[in-house]
Design an enzyme around this catalytic site. Structure first.
Site, mmCIF file in Angstrom:
data_model
loop_
_atom_site.group_PDB
_atom_site.id
_atom_site.type_symbol
_atom_site.label_atom_id
_atom_site.label_comp_id
_atom_site.label_asym_id
_atom_site.label_seq_id
_atom_site.Cartn_x
_atom_site.Cartn_y
_atom_site.Cartn_z
ATOM 1 N N LEU A 36 0.843 -1.396 -0.076
ATOM 2 C CA LEU A 36 -0.179 0.053 0.005
ATOM 3 C C LEU A 36 0.894 1.316 -0.126
ATOM 4 O O LEU A 36 2.007 1.472 0.852
ATOM 5 C CB LEU A 36 -0.903 0.018 1.376
ATOM 6 C CG LEU A 36 -2.030 -1.194 1.414
ATOM 7 C CD1 LEU A 36 -2.827 -0.859 2.723
ATOM 8 C CD2 LEU A 36 -2.628 -1.440 0.183
ATOM 9 N N HIS A 40 -3.444 4.159 -2.268
ATOM 10 C CA HIS A 40 -4.377 3.101 -1.799
ATOM 11 C C HIS A 40 -5.062 3.897 -0.372
ATOM 12 O O HIS A 40 -5.971 3.626 -0.379
ATOM 13 C CB HIS A 40 -3.592 1.981 -1.311
ATOM 14 C CG HIS A 40 -3.011 1.202 -2.394
ATOM 15 N ND1 HIS A 40 -1.814 1.070 -2.491
ATOM 16 C CD2 HIS A 40 -3.530 0.531 -3.412
ATOM 17 C CE1 HIS A 40 -1.368 0.336 -3.576
ATOM 18 N NE2 HIS A 40 -2.380 -0.299 -4.178
ATOM 19 N N GLN A 64 -4.687 -12.504 -13.066
ATOM 20 C CA GLN A 64 -4.650 -11.298 -13.776
ATOM 21 C C GLN A 64 -2.985 -10.918 -14.451
ATOM 22 O O GLN A 64 -2.767 -9.768 -14.937
ATOM 23 C CB GLN A 64 -4.997 -9.936 -13.165
ATOM 24 C CG GLN A 64 -4.280 -9.580 -11.910
ATOM 25 C CD GLN A 64 -5.296 -8.547 -11.186
ATOM 26 O OE1 GLN A 64 -6.313 -8.594 -10.531
ATOM 27 N NE2 GLN A 64 -4.840 -7.236 -11.283
ATOM 28 N N GLU A 151 -8.553 6.319 -10.491
ATOM 29 C CA GLU A 151 -8.564 6.528 -11.811
ATOM 30 C C GLU A 151 -7.221 6.269 -12.495
ATOM 31 O O GLU A 151 -6.969 6.060 -13.717
ATOM 32 C CB GLU A 151 -8.789 7.865 -12.068
ATOM 33 C CG GLU A 151 -10.435 8.111 -11.903
ATOM 34 C CD GLU A 151 -10.548 9.861 -11.926
ATOM 35 O OE1 GLU A 151 -9.865 10.377 -12.033
ATOM 36 O OE2 GLU A 151 -11.806 10.164 -11.768
ATOM 37 N N LYS A 152 -6.305 5.988 -11.793
ATOM 38 C CA LYS A 152 -4.942 5.427 -12.122
ATOM 39 C C LYS A 152 -5.188 4.301 -12.935
ATOM 40 O O LYS A 152 -4.447 4.294 -14.093
ATOM 41 C CB LYS A 152 -4.159 5.181 -10.824
ATOM 42 C CG LYS A 152 -2.830 4.252 -11.237
ATOM 43 C CD LYS A 152 -1.715 5.204 -11.709
ATOM 44 C CE LYS A 152 -0.464 4.302 -11.898
ATOM 45 N NZ LYS A 152 -0.508 2.913 -11.919
ATOM 46 N N GLN A 156 -9.365 -0.341 -16.252
ATOM 47 C CA GLN A 156 -9.882 -1.172 -15.374
ATOM 48 C C GLN A 156 -11.083 -0.671 -14.579
ATOM 49 O O GLN A 156 -12.268 -1.274 -14.486
ATOM 50 C CB GLN A 156 -8.735 -1.321 -14.222
ATOM 51 C CG GLN A 156 -9.388 -2.034 -12.776
ATOM 52 C CD GLN A 156 -8.334 -2.318 -11.814
ATOM 53 O OE1 GLN A 156 -7.479 -3.296 -12.129
ATOM 54 N NE2 GLN A 156 -8.104 -1.430 -10.719
ATOM 55 N N SER A 189 2.654 0.788 -6.649
ATOM 56 C CA SER A 189 3.507 -0.417 -5.993
ATOM 57 C C SER A 189 4.770 -0.719 -7.021
ATOM 58 O O SER A 189 5.841 -0.948 -6.407
ATOM 59 C CB SER A 189 2.754 -1.505 -5.807
ATOM 60 O OG SER A 189 1.344 -1.085 -5.028
HETATM 61 P P1 AMP Z 1 -3.654 -2.180 -7.153
HETATM 62 O O1 AMP Z 1 -3.149 -2.668 -5.700
HETATM 63 O O2 AMP Z 1 -2.326 -1.698 -7.964
HETATM 64 O O3 AMP Z 1 -4.310 -3.249 -7.586
HETATM 65 O O4 AMP Z 1 -4.597 -0.976 -6.712
HETATM 66 C C1 AMP Z 1 -5.637 -1.038 -5.970
HETATM 67 C C2 AMP Z 1 -6.656 0.287 -6.262
HETATM 68 O O5 AMP Z 1 -5.756 1.178 -5.993
HETATM 69 C C3 AMP Z 1 -6.954 0.193 -7.548
HETATM 70 O O6 AMP Z 1 -8.424 0.740 -7.452
HETATM 71 C C4 AMP Z 1 -6.034 1.072 -8.130
HETATM 72 O O7 AMP Z 1 -6.561 1.940 -9.304
HETATM 73 C C5 AMP Z 1 -5.572 2.354 -7.012
HETATM 74 N N1 AMP Z 1 -4.631 2.887 -7.027
HETATM 75 C C6 AMP Z 1 -3.206 2.507 -7.419
HETATM 76 N N2 AMP Z 1 -2.535 3.444 -7.483
HETATM 77 C C7 AMP Z 1 -3.180 4.704 -7.246
HETATM 78 C C8 AMP Z 1 -2.982 6.076 -7.390
HETATM 79 N N3 AMP Z 1 -1.701 6.436 -7.645
HETATM 80 N N4 AMP Z 1 -3.864 6.855 -7.143
HETATM 81 C C9 AMP Z 1 -5.125 6.474 -6.918
HETATM 82 N N5 AMP Z 1 -5.563 5.275 -6.831
HETATM 83 C C10 AMP Z 1 -4.491 4.282 -7.245
#
Ligand code: AMP
Length: 291
Positions: A36, A40, A64, A151-152, A156, A189
């Site tokens: 995280l 996150h 995935q 929205e990153k 998705q 991450s």
């Molecule tokens: P992940 O752990 O990468 O699967 O991300 C989990 C959630 O966090 C997903 O909805 C991502 O779009 C969101 N997320 C990841 N990086 C960011 C970021 N820099 N800003 C906003 N949301 C993020």
């Protein structure tokens, strides 16, 4: 600040959720793959305000990842994650094992068709089927009232919204703007993989997108005129795509005449990064008069 309750068993997670809901609680949910960061944590903080109970999931979903992708080396830090989750007010962390999510014999897949075809769908075959399937499973297990996504991961988010509408899932989906480092790099991450020199080059993704957004704000409407300087500004090892797409359908656009998003995916060293900015989502676009 108490640590969240950790639940590993899907049936136990569902029981927790049923009990909370039975007491009248509204459940907010943030699915993640862990490691995280502030992006996150922003999702968690916003989720905290949208529900009475806050559930986080941490699951590095194998379906995935492609066969040559970074599943084995994906960063993992459960103690650090739980600490950050606690600080953001998380009540429960669902941390399942892959064997419990995908028991032997599983064979059902959720596929969102058109939205998953372009962009990352081209370069990561099967990725979005993996995402949609695991998100559908997590929604069934956690049964949230509202779920938040960044929205990153623009494609998705669009796919999740479509799936929820198409499958009549009674869940509100909330998109959260991309959280960035002070210099503009989108938090991810995977940024942990970058050497200092690679990180400097990774910054060209957001810089290129911001420059395109500035050009659009100054009146440029032609997609090629927006894309070619952005492409030239990238210092990457492999460009998967740089596209200007309709913000709703993700279809490529030739002219910026409706809300759009410019999306990029590229490798810097061995690290694949994605980023995007929305263009003309505000009033700055002059819509042509109705015929
Ligand atoms: P992940 O752990 O990468 O699967 O991300 C989990 C959630 O966090 C997903 O909805 C991502 O779009 C969101 N997320 C990841 N990086 C960011 C970021 N820099 N800003 C906003 N949301 C993020």
């Amino acid at each position: 600040m108490s640590e969240p309750e950790i639940i590993r068993d899907p049936a136990e997670m569902t029981a927790w959720s049923r009990a909370a809901r039975g007491r009248g609680a509204r459940i907010a949910f943030v699915p993640t793959m862990g490691a995280l960061h502030e992006g996150h944590v922003t999702l968690l903080r916003q989720a905290r305000r949208r529900g009475d109970k806050l559930a986080l999931s941490i699951f590095v979903n194998p379906t995935q990842f492609g066969p040559h992708e970074d599943l084995a080396r994906y960063p993992r830090d459960l103690p650090g994650d739980l600490h950050k989750a606690a600080a953001a007010g998380t009540d429960v962390a669902f941390v399942p094992e892959a064997a419990d999510m995908y028991p032997p014999g599983h064979q059902t897949v959720v596929e969102v068709r058109e939205l998953a075809r372009g962009l990352d769908g081209v370069f990561r075959p099967g990725h979005f089927a993996g995402v949609a399937t695991v998100v559908a499973k997590l929604f069934n297990i956690v049964a949230p009232d509202v779920a938040l996504f960044g929205e990153k991961d623009f494609q998705q988010l669009a796919i999740v919204r479509r799936m929820v509408a198409d499958l009549s899932m009674p869940i509100e989906i909330v998109g959260v703007p991309t959280v960035r480092e002070p210099d503009g790099l989108a938090m991810s991450s995977r940024n942990a993989y970058l050497s200092p020199a690679e990180r400097a080059r990774a910054l060209t993704l957001s810089r290129a997108l911001f420059a395109a957004r500035d050009r659009a704000a100054a009146g440029e409407r032609d997609a090629a005129a927006l894309l070619s300087p952005a492409r030239a500004a990238l210092d990457v090892d492999r460009l998967d795509y740089l596209e200007l797409c309709d913000a709703a359908t993700l279809a490529p656009m030739a002219s910026l005449d409706r809300p759009a998003v410019m999306l990029v995916a590229a490798f810097v060293g061995r690290t694949r990064l994605i980023d995007n900015v929305q263009l003309g989502a505000t009033d700055e676009i002059q819509r042509p008069p109705a015929p």
